[in-house]
Design a protein around this motif. Structure first.
Motif, PDB file in Angstrom:
ATOM      1  N   GLU A  41       0.831  -1.206   0.000  1.00 17.96           N
ATOM      2  CA  GLU A  41       0.000   0.000   0.000  1.00 17.96           C
ATOM      3  C   GLU A  41       0.869   1.261   0.000  1.00 17.96           C
ATOM      4  O   GLU A  41       0.561   2.253  -0.674  1.00 17.96           O
ATOM      5  CB  GLU A  41      -0.930   0.010   1.219  1.00 17.96           C
ATOM      6  CG  GLU A  41      -2.018  -1.051   1.202  1.00 17.96           C
ATOM      7  CD  GLU A  41      -3.137  -0.741   0.212  1.00 17.96           C
ATOM      8  OE1 GLU A  41      -3.091   0.326  -0.435  1.00 17.96           O
ATOM      9  OE2 GLU A  41      -4.032  -1.592   0.077  1.00 17.96           O
ATOM     10  N   LYS A  42       1.960   1.213   0.735  1.00 15.96           N
ATOM     11  CA  LYS A  42       2.868   2.357   0.772  1.00 15.96           C
ATOM     12  C   LYS A  42       3.499   2.602  -0.590  1.00 15.96           C
ATOM     13  O   LYS A  42       3.574   3.746  -1.063  1.00 15.96           O
ATOM     14  CB  LYS A  42       3.960   2.111   1.823  1.00 15.96           C
ATOM     15  CG  LYS A  42       4.938   3.275   1.983  1.00 15.96           C
ATOM     16  CD  LYS A  42       5.996   2.953   3.034  1.00 15.96           C
ATOM     17  CE  LYS A  42       7.005   4.101   3.159  1.00 15.96           C
ATOM     18  NZ  LYS A  42       8.088   3.768   4.119  1.00 15.96           N
ATOM     19  N   LYS A  44       2.286   1.613  -3.466  1.00 12.81           N
ATOM     20  CA  LYS A  44       1.188   2.047  -4.345  1.00 12.81           C
ATOM     21  C   LYS A  44       0.982   3.551  -4.247  1.00 12.81           C
ATOM     22  O   LYS A  44       0.846   4.241  -5.269  1.00 12.81           O
ATOM     23  CB  LYS A  44      -0.090   1.303  -3.968  1.00 12.81           C
ATOM     24  CG  LYS A  44      -1.332   1.760  -4.724  1.00 12.81           C
ATOM     25  CD  LYS A  44      -2.565   1.005  -4.252  1.00 12.81           C
ATOM     26  CE  LYS A  44      -3.829   1.548  -4.901  1.00 12.81           C
ATOM     27  NZ  LYS A  44      -5.040   0.803  -4.459  1.00 12.81           N
ATOM     28  N   LYS A  45       0.994   4.064  -3.039  1.00 11.17           N
ATOM     29  CA  LYS A  45       0.806   5.499  -2.826  1.00 11.17           C
ATOM     30  C   LYS A  45       1.992   6.290  -3.361  1.00 11.17           C
ATOM     31  O   LYS A  45       1.814   7.330  -4.010  1.00 11.17           O
ATOM     32  CB  LYS A  45       0.612   5.776  -1.331  1.00 11.17           C
ATOM     33  CG  LYS A  45       0.332   7.238  -1.000  1.00 11.17           C
ATOM     34  CD  LYS A  45       0.087   7.428   0.489  1.00 11.17           C
ATOM     35  CE  LYS A  45      -0.182   8.899   0.819  1.00 11.17           C
ATOM     36  NZ  LYS A  45      -0.406   9.081   2.275  1.00 11.17           N
ATOM     37  N   GLU A  46       3.214   5.819  -3.088  1.00 13.91           N
ATOM     38  CA  GLU A  46       4.426   6.526  -3.532  1.00 13.91           C
ATOM     39  C   GLU A  46       4.475   6.674  -5.048  1.00 13.91           C
ATOM     40  O   GLU A  46       4.943   7.690  -5.569  1.00 13.91           O
ATOM     41  CB  GLU A  46       5.674   5.784  -3.040  1.00 13.91           C
ATOM     42  CG  GLU A  46       5.925   5.915  -1.549  1.00 13.91           C
ATOM     43  CD  GLU A  46       7.099   5.064  -1.086  1.00 13.91           C
ATOM     44  OE1 GLU A  46       7.627   4.278  -1.914  1.00 13.91           O
ATOM     45  OE2 GLU A  46       7.481   5.160   0.090  1.00 13.91           O
ATOM     46  N   PHE A  47       3.988   5.667  -5.773  1.00 11.04           N
ATOM     47  CA  PHE A  47       4.051   5.688  -7.233  1.00 11.04           C
ATOM     48  C   PHE A  47       2.726   6.107  -7.878  1.00 11.04           C
ATOM     49  O   PHE A  47       2.584   6.032  -9.099  1.00 11.04           O
ATOM     50  CB  PHE A  47       4.507   4.327  -7.756  1.00 11.04           C
ATOM     51  CG  PHE A  47       5.978   4.072  -7.615  1.00 11.04           C
ATOM     52  CD1 PHE A  47       6.852   4.335  -8.662  1.00 11.04           C
ATOM     53  CD2 PHE A  47       6.509   3.600  -6.421  1.00 11.04           C
ATOM     54  CE1 PHE A  47       8.205   4.110  -8.541  1.00 11.04           C
ATOM     55  CE2 PHE A  47       7.874   3.373  -6.286  1.00 11.04           C
ATOM     56  CZ  PHE A  47       8.723   3.640  -7.344  1.00 11.04           C
ATOM     57  N   SER A  48       1.771   6.500  -7.041  1.00 14.63           N
ATOM     58  CA  SER A  48       0.466   6.963  -7.535  1.00 14.63           C
ATOM     59  C   SER A  48      -0.180   5.932  -8.457  1.00 14.63           C
ATOM     60  O   SER A  48      -0.669   6.249  -9.553  1.00 14.63           O
ATOM     61  CB  SER A  48       0.607   8.309  -8.268  1.00 14.63           C
ATOM     62  OG  SER A  48       1.155   9.283  -7.413  1.00 14.63           O
ATOM     63  N   LEU A  49      -0.189   4.679  -8.018  1.00 12.47           N
ATOM     64  CA  LEU A  49      -0.747   3.592  -8.813  1.00 12.47           C
ATOM     65  C   LEU A  49      -2.204   3.344  -8.452  1.00 12.47           C
ATOM     66  O   LEU A  49      -2.641   3.626  -7.329  1.00 12.47           O
ATOM     67  CB  LEU A  49       0.058   2.309  -8.586  1.00 12.47           C
ATOM     68  CG  LEU A  49       1.553   2.356  -8.920  1.00 12.47           C
ATOM     69  CD1 LEU A  49       2.225   1.050  -8.502  1.00 12.47           C
ATOM     70  CD2 LEU A  49       1.771   2.621 -10.396  1.00 12.47           C
ATOM     71  N   SER A  50      -2.944   2.785  -9.384  1.00 17.70           N
ATOM     72  CA  SER A  50      -4.331   2.383  -9.117  1.00 17.70           C
ATOM     73  C   SER A  50      -4.427   0.872  -8.924  1.00 17.70           C
ATOM     74  O   SER A  50      -5.515   0.300  -8.952  1.00 17.70           O
ATOM     75  CB  SER A  50      -5.232   2.827 -10.276  1.00 17.70           C
ATOM     76  OG  SER A  50      -4.780   2.273 -11.498  1.00 17.70           O
TER      77      SER A  50
END
Length: 379
Positions: A41-42, A44-50
């Motif tokens: 999740e971290k 995912k957030k760092e790379f602005s992924l969906s």
């Protein structure tokens, strides 16, 4: 558009993510997977992924439409995860080292063959302009027969590096610096020179008494021609220099680039051969630079092979050869004897069980932490 899943969101994962994000018209990262989903999740957030986050790959494969799986987990998990993904009909890119044993490599290659899927092993240093130029230069045979090769894979890691729960153990990491740091230069060495006919090696642990494995090794390879190669693998070298030097009959070339050519005077002593040095430099520098390098370069190679039904530069056979050379180094050092190549199933180090049963521990792992707060790695 290819759908990609990345399994394992630890230190090497960002290199894969950045690689895939370089080609937004060819692929999309649809899923991330980690046994610690909060790490995924971290990321995912760092790379602005969906992307959807999963805690195990079995659920991911059952619920997501995926074409390609990147495996970025600890080495002991590579084989079972790769075989599972291949048997689910997915192409696979797996981080180095390919597996913990040659038996596991063979199982991975068999899975790729029976499912008619691509299995590629990360060897991102092949996908750099200096290495590709050197490969092409050696193929031109301008330096004559290679008489001696020097491979220096010098790294430095502090004592706490091996505190991470899976590092520094034969069972989980599969080995020390030879397998997990020098693997890239050993891979390039065997790609450029082929496997030697025999290996004689020594290993030691000089500075990490919280690890079972070696922190330095020195190996000598011998070819039928008499040509020798020396391979040093280390995590105790300040400065972290890496180089490959090829001493030919006519000249010496190396990465990082250096060239020296000599002619013999009447008494046998050398004099400079400036003409050949200029020829070699011109051949090296005129070789086109790669557009994409490192992980991005290899990922592009894999994506294009999938889309155009082509071949990858680093397949499972190449990955196995690299591990075969490393396994021979471990076998030689462990038994203090010269080991002939190729290795067969009769080798006591062919299976993971054989390695664990026979390998000597330098120390026993005394400290084990679940995660480091700082996930940054240096390369």
């Amino acid at each position: 558009m290819l759908n990609v899943a990345v399994v394992g969101t630890g230190a090497i994962c960002p290199s894969h993510l950045q690689g895939y994000l370089t080609f937004p018209n060819q692929c999309e990262i649809v899923a991330l997977c980690d046994i610690y989903p909060e790490k995924a999740e971290k990321v995912k957030k760092e790379f602005s992924l969906s992307s959807t986050v999963y805690s195990n790959m079995t659920d991911l494969l059952a619920q997501e439409k995926v074409d390609l799986v990147s495996i970025c987990t600890p080495p002991y998990t590579h084989a079972p995860l790769a075989v599972e993904a291949l048997d689910a009909g997915k192409h696979v890119l797996v981080e180095k080292p390919m597996a913990s044993s040659l038996e596991e490599c063979d199982a991975m290659n068999e899975a790729a063959k029976r499912n008619d899927k691509i299995l590629s092993i990360v060897a991102q240093n092949r996908f750099t302009t200096p290495m590709m130029r050197m490969k092409h230069l050696l193929e031109k045979d301008l330096i004559g027969d290679v008489l001696h090769t020097q491979v220096d894979s010098f790294w430095w890691r502090g004592h706490s590096y091996y505190d991470l729960w899976w590092r520094g153990t034969w069972e989980k990491e599969g080995g020390g610096c030879t397998l997990n740091h020098a693997v890239h230069h050993i891979d390039i060495f065997q790609w450029m020179r082929g496997l030697p006919d025999e290996i004689t090696a020594v290993t030691s642990n000089t500075a990490h008494d919280n690890a079972e494995v070696e922190d330095i090794s020195i190996a000598i390879g011998r070819y039928k021609s008499g040509s020798l190669a020396q391979i040093t693998s280390s995590v105790v070298h300040h400065g972290e220099e890496q180089q490959l030097i090829f001493q030919g009959e006519k000249a010496r070339v190396s990465v990082p680039w250096q060239v020296k050519a000599s002619l013999a005077q009447e008494n046998g002593f050398p004099t400079d051969n400036k003409s050949l040095e200029e020829t070699l430099t011109e051949a090296y520098e005129n070789d086109p630079a790669l557009i994409y390098e490192g992980h991005a370069g290899q990922i592009q190679n894999v994506l294009e092979a999938i889309q155009h039904n082509g071949q990858v530069l680093v397949d499972g056979v190449q990955g196995r050869q690299t591990l075969e050379l490393i396994t021979a180094i471990y076998e030689s050092a462990n038994y203090q004897r010269t080991v002939k190549l190729p290795l067969t199933e009769a080798s006591p180090f062919y299976t993971s069980e054989g390695i664990l049963e026979n390998v000597k521990h330098f120390y026993e792992k005394g400290k084990s932490i679940e995660n480091f707060e700082d996930n940054e790695i240096t390369t």
